[in-house]
Design a protein around this motif. Structure first.
Motif, mmCIF file in Angstrom:
data_model
loop_
_atom_site.group_PDB
_atom_site.id
_atom_site.type_symbol
_atom_site.label_atom_id
_atom_site.label_comp_id
_atom_site.label_asym_id
_atom_site.label_seq_id
_atom_site.Cartn_x
_atom_site.Cartn_y
_atom_site.Cartn_z
ATOM 1 N N GLY A 136 59.732 45.161 94.660
ATOM 2 C CA GLY A 136 58.968 44.382 94.453
ATOM 3 C C GLY A 136 58.280 44.677 93.378
ATOM 4 N N SER A 176 56.836 39.304 93.002
ATOM 5 C CA SER A 176 58.213 38.958 93.480
ATOM 6 C C SER A 176 59.062 40.027 93.861
ATOM 7 N N SER A 216 65.764 41.820 97.753
ATOM 8 C CA SER A 216 66.383 42.924 98.788
ATOM 9 C C SER A 216 67.183 43.915 98.124
ATOM 10 N N SER A 276 68.438 38.195 98.890
ATOM 11 C CA SER A 276 67.270 37.857 99.336
ATOM 12 C C SER A 276 66.146 37.823 98.139
ATOM 13 N N ILE A 277 65.460 36.964 97.887
ATOM 14 C CA ILE A 277 64.554 36.912 96.740
ATOM 15 C C ILE A 277 63.396 36.206 97.000
ATOM 16 N N TYR A 278 62.313 36.700 96.564
ATOM 17 C CA TYR A 278 60.964 36.156 97.141
ATOM 18 C C TYR A 278 60.007 36.144 95.963
ATOM 19 N N TYR A 279 59.012 34.982 95.791
ATOM 20 C CA TYR A 279 58.339 34.837 94.650
ATOM 21 C C TYR A 279 57.026 34.360 95.419
ATOM 22 N N ASP A 331 53.878 31.802 94.805
ATOM 23 C CA ASP A 331 53.863 30.371 94.468
ATOM 24 C C ASP A 331 53.214 30.368 92.983
ATOM 25 N N LYS A 340 56.718 31.075 90.797
ATOM 26 C CA LYS A 340 58.019 30.162 91.080
ATOM 27 C C LYS A 340 58.158 29.086 89.991
ATOM 28 N N SER A 365 62.150 44.683 102.633
ATOM 29 C CA SER A 365 61.406 43.570 101.690
ATOM 30 C C SER A 365 60.314 43.287 102.533
ATOM 31 N N SER A 410 56.010 41.033 101.054
ATOM 32 C CA SER A 410 55.184 40.755 99.960
ATOM 33 C C SER A 410 54.007 41.616 99.835
#
Length: 122
Positions: free
Chosen positions: A35, A49, A52, A57-60, A62, A65, A102, A104
């Motif tokens: 992260g 962000s 994995s 798998s990817i996360y951001y 807001d 983004k 993974s 946040s």
């Protein structure tokens, strides 16, 4: 145990780009989700962000983004954060962190780098 080292920070004008790198040593980075977090003066450390272990798998957050892109190169034991269209509010110390899962939340992460300063200013 894995050691993480960030690089690539600096001073950039609004609208500019930077690419941060998070290099691992000690253990292979492919064993960890990674992260990116940031902390501005007087503020809490916040999630930016995450990717994995496989990169599938990817996360951001807001707030980033469409401007930031996380990627990983397990062969190079490195994770990247490409930051485009930078804004003054992106100014912070950026940290990469490693975790078995993974997430946040910063509390999901066990291993942290020392951070790299990003300053967006004209």
């Amino acid at each position: 145990q894995v050691q993480l080292v960030e690089s690539g920070g600096g001073l950039v004008q609004p609208g500019g780009s930077l690419r941060l790198s998070c290099a691992a040593s000690g253990r292979t980075l492919s064993s960890y989700a990674v992260g990116w977090f940031r902390q501005a003066p007087g503020k809490e450390r916040e999630f930016v962000s995450a990717v994995s272990r496989s990169g599938g798998s990817i996360y951001y957050a807001d707030s980033v983004k469409g401007r930031f892109t996380i990627s990983r190169d397990n062969a190079k034991n490195t994770v990247y954060l490409q930051m485009n269209s930078l804004k003054p509010e992106d100014t912070a110390v950026y940290y990469c962190a490693g975790s078995r899962v993974s997430g946040s939340s910063r509390y999901d992460y066990d291993y942290w780098g020392q951070g790299t300063q990003v300053t967006v200013s004209s």
